[in-house]
Design a protein around this motif. Structure first.
Motif, PDB file in Angstrom:
ATOM      1  N   SER A  50       0.864  -1.173   0.000  1.00  0.00           N
ATOM      2  CA  SER A  50       0.000   0.000   0.000  1.00  0.00           C
ATOM      3  C   SER A  50       0.904   1.227   0.000  1.00  0.00           C
ATOM      4  O   SER A  50       1.596   1.502   0.987  1.00  0.00           O
ATOM      5  CB  SER A  50      -0.897   0.000   1.238  1.00  0.00           C
ATOM      6  OG  SER A  50      -1.480   1.271   1.434  1.00  0.00           O
ATOM      7  N   ALA A  51       0.911   1.974  -1.114  1.00  0.00           N
ATOM      8  CA  ALA A  51       1.803   3.129  -1.236  1.00  0.00           C
ATOM      9  C   ALA A  51       1.264   4.080  -2.286  1.00  0.00           C
ATOM     10  O   ALA A  51       0.642   3.661  -3.266  1.00  0.00           O
ATOM     11  CB  ALA A  51       3.210   2.690  -1.604  1.00  0.00           C
ATOM     12  N   ASN A  52       1.541   5.372  -2.073  1.00  0.00           N
ATOM     13  CA  ASN A  52       1.148   6.394  -3.029  1.00  0.00           C
ATOM     14  C   ASN A  52       2.359   6.843  -3.836  1.00  0.00           C
ATOM     15  O   ASN A  52       3.493   6.491  -3.533  1.00  0.00           O
ATOM     16  CB  ASN A  52       0.517   7.573  -2.284  1.00  0.00           C
ATOM     17  CG  ASN A  52      -0.749   7.175  -1.559  1.00  0.00           C
ATOM     18  OD1 ASN A  52      -1.708   6.724  -2.178  1.00  0.00           O
ATOM     19  ND2 ASN A  52      -0.761   7.324  -0.238  1.00  0.00           N
ATOM     20  N   GLY A  53       2.123   7.636  -4.858  1.00  0.00           N
ATOM     21  CA  GLY A  53       3.224   8.110  -5.695  1.00  0.00           C
ATOM     22  C   GLY A  53       3.575   7.117  -6.781  1.00  0.00           C
ATOM     23  O   GLY A  53       2.822   6.178  -7.082  1.00  0.00           O
ATOM     24  N   ASP A  54       4.744   7.314  -7.379  1.00  0.00           N
ATOM     25  CA  ASP A  54       5.182   6.501  -8.510  1.00  0.00           C
ATOM     26  C   ASP A  54       5.460   5.064  -8.049  1.00  0.00           C
ATOM     27  O   ASP A  54       6.395   4.828  -7.266  1.00  0.00           O
ATOM     28  CB  ASP A  54       6.444   7.109  -9.116  1.00  0.00           C
ATOM     29  CG  ASP A  54       6.882   6.401 -10.386  1.00  0.00           C
ATOM     30  OD1 ASP A  54       6.236   5.406 -10.774  1.00  0.00           O
ATOM     31  OD2 ASP A  54       7.897   6.834 -10.979  1.00  0.00           O
TER      32      ASP A  54
END
Length: 214
Positions: A50-54
């Motif tokens: 679970s991660a945001n960004g590129d």
């Protein structure tokens, strides 16, 4: 209870580390995230981040990367929801979440969370540890414990309820888990089983701990 899917929560902003991804910091011959993956892999049926960004920065791990389903970084529950949506598409009934900056969590984490969930209609369990002297604690059922809300067992069946709560502005994990009969699995293991890397000093301590274990 069948093996859950695993979701590594890597969406924090790492402000005390100067920004960036704490999971990608060097620890021994690999990274903090490598150690997390190594511990979680034998305990789950499959994993995602679970991660945001590129998402390309995590490409070498070969895992699905799940962005928050809601805007404005609403906290770890958004990562839980992303994991539950992914698990629903995979046909799974539960997920277990762990933090990407916590490289020494128990190797039997999942079994103990599942054990604490016995008898629950919807398995919903958070990890907790007994308080230590001088630590900030909260009073909980059965005594005074410290919750570790990024380490938990979560039911896919409640994902729409969680989505509605987040949309309504709820942000604190326990404010959602308690009304649903959430439980705690107590980990009294020695050596801070949920030690996490928040600061440069924590990273030095993690490296020293790893050296002692080798």
């Amino acid at each position: 209870m069948s093996a859950p899917l695993g979701v590594i929560l890597a969406g924090g902003r790492a402000t005390r580390m100067g920004g960036g991804d704490k999971g990608l910091l060097a620890l021994g011959d690999s990274t903090v995230l490598d150690h997390v993956i190594d511990r979680l892999t034998p305990q789950v049926a499959a994993m995602a981040l679970s991660a945001n960004g590129d998402p390309a920065r995590f490409a070498r791990f070969g895992l699905p990367v799940l962005p928050d389903p809601l805007p404005d970084f609403p906290g770890p529950l958004a990562g839980v929801l992303a994991g539950l949506d992914w698990a629903a598409a995979e046909g799974a009934e539960t997920i277990v979440t762990v933090a990407a900056d916590t490289p020494f969590f128990p190797r039997d984490l999942v079994a103990r969370l599942q054990g604490a969930a016995e008898g629950q209609t919807h398995p919903l369990v958070l990890a907790a540890t007994p308080r230590g002297e001088g630590e900030r604690t909260k009073s909980m059922r059965g005594g005074r414990l410290i919750r570790h809300p990024t380490f938990g067992l979560w039911p896919v069946a409640l994902r729409d309820d969680l989505r509605a709560a987040l949309t309504d502005g709820l942000r604190k994990v326990v404010m959602w888990t308690e009304p649903h009969g959430g439980r705690e699995a107590v980990f009294d293991d020695p050596g801070e089983p949920f030690f996490n890397v928040n600061t440069p000093a924590d990273l030095d301590a993690a490296r020293a701990r790893l050296e002692r274990a080798e």
